[in-house]
Design a protein around this motif. Sequence first.
Motif, PDB file in Angstrom:
ATOM      1  N   ILE A 194       0.895  -1.198  -0.260  1.00 44.35           N
ATOM      2  CA  ILE A 194      -0.077   0.127   0.176  1.00 44.35           C
ATOM      3  C   ILE A 194       0.555   1.744  -0.162  1.00 44.35           C
ATOM      4  O   ILE A 194       1.702   1.597   0.457  1.00 44.35           O
ATOM      5  CB  ILE A 194      -1.566   0.077   0.914  1.00 44.35           C
ATOM      6  CG1 ILE A 194      -1.732   1.263   0.935  1.00 44.35           C
ATOM      7  CG2 ILE A 194      -0.374  -0.065   2.998  1.00 44.35           C
ATOM      8  CD1 ILE A 194      -3.170   1.039   1.827  1.00 44.35           C
TER       9      ILE A 194
ATOM     10  N   ALA B  98      -2.747   4.219   6.616  1.00 42.61           N
ATOM     11  CA  ALA B  98      -4.140   3.720   6.191  1.00 42.61           C
ATOM     12  C   ALA B  98      -4.083   2.577   7.270  1.00 42.61           C
ATOM     13  O   ALA B  98      -3.899   2.624   7.725  1.00 42.61           O
ATOM     14  CB  ALA B  98      -3.404   2.797   4.593  1.00 42.61           C
ATOM     15  N   HIS B  99      -5.565   2.746   7.007  1.00 41.80           N
ATOM     16  CA  HIS B  99      -5.892   1.439   8.270  1.00 41.80           C
ATOM     17  C   HIS B  99      -6.511   0.150   7.257  1.00 41.80           C
ATOM     18  O   HIS B  99      -7.561   1.092   6.070  1.00 41.80           O
ATOM     19  CB  HIS B  99      -6.856   2.358   9.209  1.00 41.80           C
ATOM     20  CG  HIS B  99      -6.244   3.174   9.715  1.00 41.80           C
ATOM     21  ND1 HIS B  99      -6.247   3.155  11.177  1.00 41.80           N
ATOM     22  CD2 HIS B  99      -5.611   4.306   9.649  1.00 41.80           C
ATOM     23  CE1 HIS B  99      -5.659   3.444  11.811  1.00 41.80           C
ATOM     24  NE2 HIS B  99      -5.302   4.746  10.897  1.00 41.80           N
ATOM     25  N   VAL B 100      -6.161  -0.862   6.778  1.00 42.73           N
ATOM     26  CA  VAL B 100      -6.392  -1.570   5.725  1.00 42.73           C
ATOM     27  C   VAL B 100      -7.523  -2.817   5.974  1.00 42.73           C
ATOM     28  O   VAL B 100      -6.810  -3.360   7.686  1.00 42.73           O
ATOM     29  CB  VAL B 100      -5.563  -2.229   5.019  1.00 42.73           C
ATOM     30  CG1 VAL B 100      -6.387  -3.415   3.864  1.00 42.73           C
ATOM     31  CG2 VAL B 100      -4.270  -0.467   4.262  1.00 42.73           C
TER      32      VAL B 100
ATOM     33  N   VAL C 128     -10.040   0.659   2.894  1.00 41.99           N
ATOM     34  CA  VAL C 128      -9.209   1.314   3.063  1.00 41.99           C
ATOM     35  C   VAL C 128      -9.461   2.528   3.908  1.00 41.99           C
ATOM     36  O   VAL C 128     -10.737   3.119   2.870  1.00 41.99           O
ATOM     37  CB  VAL C 128      -7.741   1.233   2.368  1.00 41.99           C
ATOM     38  CG1 VAL C 128      -7.144   2.406   3.157  1.00 41.99           C
ATOM     39  CG2 VAL C 128      -7.975   0.015   1.790  1.00 41.99           C
TER      40      VAL C 128
ATOM     41  N   PHE D  95      -3.731   7.335  -2.528  1.00 41.61           N
ATOM     42  CA  PHE D  95      -4.094   6.112  -2.189  1.00 41.61           C
ATOM     43  C   PHE D  95      -3.600   4.751  -3.871  1.00 41.61           C
ATOM     44  O   PHE D  95      -3.933   5.710  -4.488  1.00 41.61           O
ATOM     45  CB  PHE D  95      -5.433   6.099  -1.487  1.00 41.61           C
ATOM     46  CG  PHE D  95      -6.017   4.789  -1.529  1.00 41.61           C
ATOM     47  CD1 PHE D  95      -5.119   3.709  -1.268  1.00 41.61           C
ATOM     48  CD2 PHE D  95      -6.768   4.111  -2.881  1.00 41.61           C
ATOM     49  CE1 PHE D  95      -5.741   2.365  -0.719  1.00 41.61           C
ATOM     50  CE2 PHE D  95      -6.989   2.540  -2.484  1.00 41.61           C
ATOM     51  CZ  PHE D  95      -6.814   1.518  -1.404  1.00 41.61           C
TER      52      PHE D  95
ATOM     53  N   LEU E 214      -3.121   1.227  -3.875  1.00 43.13           N
ATOM     54  CA  LEU E 214      -2.969  -0.759  -3.286  1.00 43.13           C
ATOM     55  C   LEU E 214      -2.530  -1.730  -4.487  1.00 43.13           C
ATOM     56  O   LEU E 214      -2.942  -1.509  -5.156  1.00 43.13           O
ATOM     57  CB  LEU E 214      -4.152  -0.646  -2.813  1.00 43.13           C
ATOM     58  CG  LEU E 214      -4.310  -2.497  -1.687  1.00 43.13           C
ATOM     59  CD1 LEU E 214      -4.937  -1.686  -0.754  1.00 43.13           C
ATOM     60  CD2 LEU E 214      -4.161  -3.368  -2.420  1.00 43.13           C
TER      61      LEU E 214
END
Length: 614
Positions: free
Chosen positions: A305, A311-313, A353, A366, A368
């Motif tokens: 990422i 980021a929180h995935v 995300v 962002f 990924l």
Amino acid sequence: MPRWLYLVVPALLLSVWLARPAWSYVEVPYTLGKVIEDSTNIVLMEVARVNKEKGLIIFKKLKDLKGKYDGDQLKHNIGTGDRGFHPREAKYTMAWAAVGERAVFFCNAEASETCIGTYWYQCYREEQWWGMSHAEPYLLRTFCGDADDLAKAVTEILAGKEVVVPCLADANRQRLHERKGRLQRLKASLKRLEYDAKRDFVGYGADGVDVVEYKTEVLLAEGTPGWKFVPAADVANAEDRWMKPAFDDRKWRSGKTPIGYGEEELGTRGGTQIAEQGTAFVFRRAIDISPTLLGNKATTIQLNIAADNCAHVFVNGESVLDEGEEDHEFSYWNQVVDIESRLLKPGRNVIAVYVPNGAESSDLYFDLQLIAETPLPKKPAPVKVAANNSAPSDGKPVGSDKSSPNTAKPIADESPAAEVTIDKATRTVSIPCQIAARKLPNLSEIYPLEVIATAPPPRGRKAHETVVTTDVRPSQVHAALEVLGLRPGQPAKGEDAKATGPEVTLTLKFTDSAGKTKSIPIEHSMVDTKSKKPLPPLKWFFTGSIRKQPDPEREETGYAADFSGTLIAIFPVTNETVFQSSLTLADEPSLKLETNKKLLPPEGTAATLIVRIK
């Protein structure tokens, strides 16, 4: 940090790599041409003696490939797990070490990088020895193969030719540490100095290289269309349902990554621009994964990422990455995460995300990628005949050799060029210094600050990443604080380590361009390159330095900070320093510091660093 030698050594090795600080890995990929260009000496050498109990290797020089190295012997102190950032670094190196094995040694004055074929490590001069500071597994992206083949490639490149060399593809960093990855072949020459794997790619695979290779299957490529996204405020009432597979996102916007605003890379990569600024966003995308792929227990699913702020995935509603409140610039990749197989299922899976963003933020980014990596069967290695040598390969003391190798007089033996001033009434120690140059003549780049004060180049290993330089030895400052009744704590080094010791404050005193004397907290001498704001107040600790045995053939130890030249470290990248801050290594990736040029006088201006006991 500086270059590949990362090395930022006093002698600033290889501009960048050799110049890079010895206290962190060289994360930026380097071409072999660039490593060659930045080295003043390159030597093909062969193991003549090994003492595995002490972690010592003595090499004999076989051939000068570039420059003329002074001496026919190179002595490397690898240690027994006490050097480097992980015990495996010395373990890998000493497991390889046997009489007759060959390596290629790249150096520039006080710093060096050694390639033993399928591993690299970095050393600094320590009297008659080269002492390992840490391994350099990321240089496997430069070369990974046979040392004789590397020597041949170096020779041909220096002759102006273009060659093809084996190396590991840039992928999962943990696998690089473990010497695992996908082998590829890249073109190399003195004309190919900037790393560009796509431009220089010849093919995958390399015969006879003893590493675990992986087959990589891209499940979800970077720059993929079909991502659903909305401002995070739009799902505030959905609680955690928005991250789960069953959530209905059909009314969300749709776009191609990268998605964001305020970054040129969005246009370069043909990404999706968003109009809302200073707003956090959430993203979702479904992806099908075959049961065959998930059924292979050897396969690893890896998520990469790139995000700014962070980021929180979530995968199928389960958290796989939580960067908290970090605020860092995006890079490909900021985070590499192996996904546990239990979180995935055959068929439809959903990646969700959350990317935070502040009201004053100038950008959001962002992208990924999701890949599957499966280890390939190892190819049989060719039989290698070791050189005939009567010297024992292990156990024999290496101190019996009396030849005269290169010598580097230890700093601890030199008379100090400056003195400190102790004021018992105010409980302060004043240290004469100079505003440091941020661009050193032998380096092509300017690197973020990692220390406050160090010795000037070439003695100061961090002289390219400091606010001030001083001719005062660190041990002088330590002794002065003990005169004031202080006793040191413990220096920190590495992840999760925290400095301890009596707390002090640091003040920088100087005369400005108007002739006025100014005294500022040391934090005000630096600014965050992203926010342009001064560093907030920190706690500073008198940790004292570890002691080092610079010559493993002698029992004497010395004050290690005197050898590195480091007086005050911002991050715990070294325990060879007198003072450390309350910051940890977790703060380093997101905190890139530069000197506050609006406040500080010109480079080279005399100043005084004042240490005050709290």
